[in-house]
Scaffold this active site. Structure first.
Site, PDB file in Angstrom:
ATOM      1  N   LYS A   1      -1.691  -0.457 -20.648  1.00 62.67           N
ATOM      2  CA  LYS A   1      -2.169  -1.605 -20.247  1.00 62.67           C
ATOM      3  C   LYS A   1      -1.520  -2.639 -21.324  1.00 62.67           C
ATOM      4  O   LYS A   1      -0.813  -3.598 -21.280  1.00 62.67           O
ATOM      5  CB  LYS A   1      -3.626  -2.101 -20.020  1.00 62.67           C
ATOM      6  CG  LYS A   1      -3.975  -1.251 -18.865  1.00 62.67           C
ATOM      7  CD  LYS A   1      -3.317  -1.869 -17.564  1.00 62.67           C
ATOM      8  CE  LYS A   1      -4.043  -1.329 -16.292  1.00 62.67           C
ATOM      9  NZ  LYS A   1      -3.324  -2.018 -15.073  1.00 62.67           N
TER      10      LYS A   1
ATOM     11  N   SER B   1       0.791  -1.201  -0.040  1.00 66.59           N
ATOM     12  CA  SER B   1      -0.122  -0.070  -0.046  1.00 66.59           C
ATOM     13  C   SER B   1       0.921   1.153   0.117  1.00 66.59           C
ATOM     14  O   SER B   1       1.791   1.240   0.657  1.00 66.59           O
ATOM     15  CB  SER B   1      -0.847  -0.201   1.241  1.00 66.59           C
ATOM     16  OG  SER B   1      -1.550   1.238   1.261  1.00 66.59           O
TER      17      SER B   1
ATOM     18  N   SER C   1      -5.756  -5.442 -18.736  1.00 68.01           N
ATOM     19  CA  SER C   1      -7.089  -5.027 -18.828  1.00 68.01           C
ATOM     20  C   SER C   1      -7.676  -5.536 -20.234  1.00 68.01           C
ATOM     21  O   SER C   1      -6.799  -5.686 -21.259  1.00 68.01           O
ATOM     22  CB  SER C   1      -7.152  -3.306 -18.797  1.00 68.01           C
ATOM     23  OG  SER C   1      -8.396  -3.062 -19.589  1.00 68.01           O
TER      24      SER C   1
ATOM     25  N   THR D   1     -14.962  -1.060  -8.511  1.00 64.82           N
ATOM     26  CA  THR D   1     -14.164  -0.645  -7.455  1.00 64.82           C
ATOM     27  C   THR D   1     -14.035   0.815  -7.662  1.00 64.82           C
ATOM     28  O   THR D   1     -14.578   1.661  -8.422  1.00 64.82           O
ATOM     29  CB  THR D   1     -12.554  -1.265  -7.958  1.00 64.82           C
ATOM     30  OG1 THR D   1     -12.265  -0.422  -9.227  1.00 64.82           O
ATOM     31  CG2 THR D   1     -12.718  -2.575  -7.842  1.00 64.82           C
TER      32      THR D   1
ATOM     33  N   ASN E   1      -0.593  -4.975  -9.364  1.00 68.34           N
ATOM     34  CA  ASN E   1      -1.839  -4.946  -9.299  1.00 68.34           C
ATOM     35  C   ASN E   1      -2.111  -3.128  -9.435  1.00 68.34           C
ATOM     36  O   ASN E   1      -3.189  -2.838  -9.956  1.00 68.34           O
ATOM     37  CB  ASN E   1      -2.600  -5.497  -8.234  1.00 68.34           C
ATOM     38  CG  ASN E   1      -4.070  -4.914  -7.927  1.00 68.34           C
ATOM     39  OD1 ASN E   1      -5.112  -5.345  -8.665  1.00 68.34           O
ATOM     40  ND2 ASN E   1      -4.164  -4.013  -6.883  1.00 68.34           N
TER      41      ASN E   1
HETATM   42  P1  NAP Z   1      -8.521   0.482  -7.078  1.00 65.10           P
HETATM   43  O1  NAP Z   1      -9.868  -0.002  -6.189  1.00 65.10           O
HETATM   44  O2  NAP Z   1      -8.646   1.996  -7.442  1.00 65.10           O
HETATM   45  O3  NAP Z   1      -7.362   0.097  -6.569  1.00 65.10           O
HETATM   46  C1  NAP Z   1      -6.228   0.423  -7.159  1.00 65.10           C
HETATM   47  C2  NAP Z   1      -5.104   0.303  -6.070  1.00 65.10           C
HETATM   48  O4  NAP Z   1      -3.802   0.784  -6.464  1.00 65.10           O
HETATM   49  C3  NAP Z   1      -5.278   1.101  -4.794  1.00 65.10           C
HETATM   50  O5  NAP Z   1      -4.864   0.333  -3.862  1.00 65.10           O
HETATM   51  C4  NAP Z   1      -4.363   2.136  -5.014  1.00 65.10           C
HETATM   52  O6  NAP Z   1      -3.971   2.907  -3.877  1.00 65.10           O
HETATM   53  C5  NAP Z   1      -2.965   1.489  -5.815  1.00 65.10           C
HETATM   54  N1  NAP Z   1      -2.061   2.705  -6.393  1.00 65.10           N
HETATM   55  C6  NAP Z   1      -2.537   3.712  -6.922  1.00 65.10           C
HETATM   56  N2  NAP Z   1      -1.368   4.245  -7.189  1.00 65.10           N
HETATM   57  C7  NAP Z   1      -0.354   3.572  -6.637  1.00 65.10           C
HETATM   58  C8  NAP Z   1       1.095   3.806  -6.317  1.00 65.10           C
HETATM   59  N3  NAP Z   1       1.589   4.868  -6.973  1.00 65.10           N
HETATM   60  N4  NAP Z   1       1.810   2.787  -5.651  1.00 65.10           N
HETATM   61  C9  NAP Z   1       0.963   1.824  -5.224  1.00 65.10           C
HETATM   62  N5  NAP Z   1      -0.295   1.618  -5.065  1.00 65.10           N
HETATM   63  C10 NAP Z   1      -0.925   2.333  -6.015  1.00 65.10           C
HETATM   64  O7  NAP Z   1      -8.907  -0.041  -8.688  1.00 65.10           O
HETATM   65  P2  NAP Z   1      -8.801  -1.544  -8.819  1.00 65.10           P
HETATM   66  O8  NAP Z   1      -9.916  -1.824  -9.774  1.00 65.10           O
HETATM   67  O9  NAP Z   1      -9.049  -2.452  -7.802  1.00 65.10           O
HETATM   68  O10 NAP Z   1      -7.467  -1.641  -9.925  1.00 65.10           O
HETATM   69  C11 NAP Z   1      -6.697  -2.871  -9.748  1.00 65.10           C
HETATM   70  C12 NAP Z   1      -5.963  -3.116 -10.935  1.00 65.10           C
HETATM   71  O11 NAP Z   1      -6.896  -3.846 -11.807  1.00 65.10           O
HETATM   72  C13 NAP Z   1      -5.632  -2.008 -11.689  1.00 65.10           C
HETATM   73  O12 NAP Z   1      -4.315  -2.157 -12.407  1.00 65.10           O
HETATM   74  C14 NAP Z   1      -6.422  -1.698 -12.832  1.00 65.10           C
HETATM   75  O13 NAP Z   1      -5.924  -0.893 -13.933  1.00 65.10           O
HETATM   76  C15 NAP Z   1      -7.032  -3.073 -13.201  1.00 65.10           C
HETATM   77  N6  NAP Z   1      -8.121  -3.517 -13.856  1.00 65.10           N
HETATM   78  C16 NAP Z   1      -9.467  -2.979 -13.225  1.00 65.10           C
HETATM   79  C17 NAP Z   1     -10.583  -3.165 -13.699  1.00 65.10           C
HETATM   80  C18 NAP Z   1     -11.630  -2.719 -13.085  1.00 65.10           C
HETATM   81  O14 NAP Z   1     -12.942  -2.710 -13.648  1.00 65.10           O
HETATM   82  N7  NAP Z   1     -12.063  -2.440 -11.939  1.00 65.10           N
HETATM   83  C19 NAP Z   1     -10.676  -3.778 -15.074  1.00 65.10           C
HETATM   84  C20 NAP Z   1      -9.369  -4.400 -15.601  1.00 65.10           C
HETATM   85  C21 NAP Z   1      -8.117  -3.896 -14.977  1.00 65.10           C
HETATM   86  P3  NAP Z   1      -4.695   4.040  -3.128  1.00 65.10           P
HETATM   87  O15 NAP Z   1      -5.896   3.509  -2.450  1.00 65.10           O
HETATM   88  O16 NAP Z   1      -3.761   4.599  -2.192  1.00 65.10           O
HETATM   89  O17 NAP Z   1      -5.290   4.964  -4.110  1.00 65.10           O
END
Ligand code: NAP
Length: 235
Positions: free
Chosen positions: A164, A32, A137, A193, A79
């Site tokens: 991505k 984190s 993604s 999310t 992630n």
């Molecule tokens: P999320 O709930 O916004 O979580 C993203 C996480 O990444 C959070 O813990 C955030 O920390 C952390 N983060 C951001 N910048 C960071 C940094 N500089 N150093 C360390 N941690 C950092 O989004 P999520 O949907 O779970 O996304 C997780 C992954 O899945 C991402 O790579 C996203 O592109 C991918 N993804 C998501 C979806 C979707 O529909 N949700 C679909 C395809 C792919 P903070 O809490 O401090 O901001």
């Protein structure tokens, strides 16, 4: 015991992936960027908190030291990710794209992934069964971006899909360079999310499924692939 690091595990897909892998018996380092939120998440999960900002060399180096001192790393899940092109006024597309937006997106999604991979490679190479999962993604797929009637085709943003797609290139090139490590890209699917203001169609339980499955891939399993929950994705 399998030792696993998940970046950005204080919330969303990372948090749920941590929960499922702890259930499966892994020792999970809950990465984190905010130490307090990380501690809280790790306590809730029964994992180990590690402060890790993927955009910060010193933070990543310190995380390596902590995990190395504890005994090493078997599974790395890249992630952490951002999508700053998703604004309250809609998606920033080509007409309004700036170099700054592109740079900001790549800083975390691409350079962050490489920074963490580069720093943890020595630890992974000492593991008997090393695994890397890069969370990509469906929007990374050039095939889908250019195929009418796919959800990706209709998407107007540039920076996030480009970042991505770069993650996918990193995946195939690292997989070829390190044949002893299983290195795959995964597409969790559109998941509720913070990233999309909870507009996603799936739950985090559903979204984390492919991340968890590829984190547990066996040494004779696939490497250099691009997988969704129910299919292999076209590049
Ligand atoms: P999320 O709930 O916004 O979580 C993203 C996480 O990444 C959070 O813990 C955030 O920390 C952390 N983060 C951001 N910048 C960071 C940094 N500089 N150093 C360390 N941690 C950092 O989004 P999520 O949907 O779970 O996304 C997780 C992954 O899945 C991402 O790579 C996203 O592109 C991918 N993804 C998501 C979806 C979707 O529909 N949700 C679909 C395809 C792919 P903070 O809490 O401090 O901001």
């Amino acid at each position: 015991m399998t030792s696993t690091l998940i970046t950005g595990a204080n919330t969303g897909l990372g948090f749920e992936t941590a929960r499922q892998l702890i259930d499966a018996g892994h020792t999970v380092y809950v990465g984190s960027r905010d130490a307090g939120r990380g501690r809280q998440a790790a306590e809730q999960l029964g994992g180990r908190a590690v402060q890790l900002d993927v955009t910060d060399d010193a933070s990543v180096r310190a995380a390596v030291k902590v995990i190395e001192a504890d005994g090493g790393l078997d599974v790395l899940i890249n992630n952490a990710g951002i999508a700053p092109e998703w604004t309250d006024d809609g998606v920033i597309g080509a007409a309004d794209l700036t170099a700054d937006l592109m740079q900001q997106t790549f800083e975390t999604n691409v350079f962050g992934t490489v920074r963490v991979l580069h720093a943890f490679l020595p630890l992974l190479q000492r593991s008997a069964a090393p695994v890397v999962v890069n969370v990509s993604s469906g929007l990374a797929s050039l095939s889908r971006l250019t195929t009418p009637d796919t959800s990706a085709y209709a998407y107007a943003g540039v920076a996030y899909p480009a970042s991505k797609t770069a993650v996918n290139v990193i995946t195939v090139q690292y997989a070829k360079a390190f044949p002893a490590i299983r290195i795959n890209a995964v597409e969790p699917g559109f998941t509720k999310t913070d990233l999309n203001a909870n507009a996603g169609a799936q739950t985090v339980e559903q979204g984390a499924e492919i991340i968890v499955r590829m984190a547990q891939v066996s040494p004779d399993g696939p490497t250099g692939g691009y997988f969704g929950n129910d299919r292999t994705f076209p590049w």
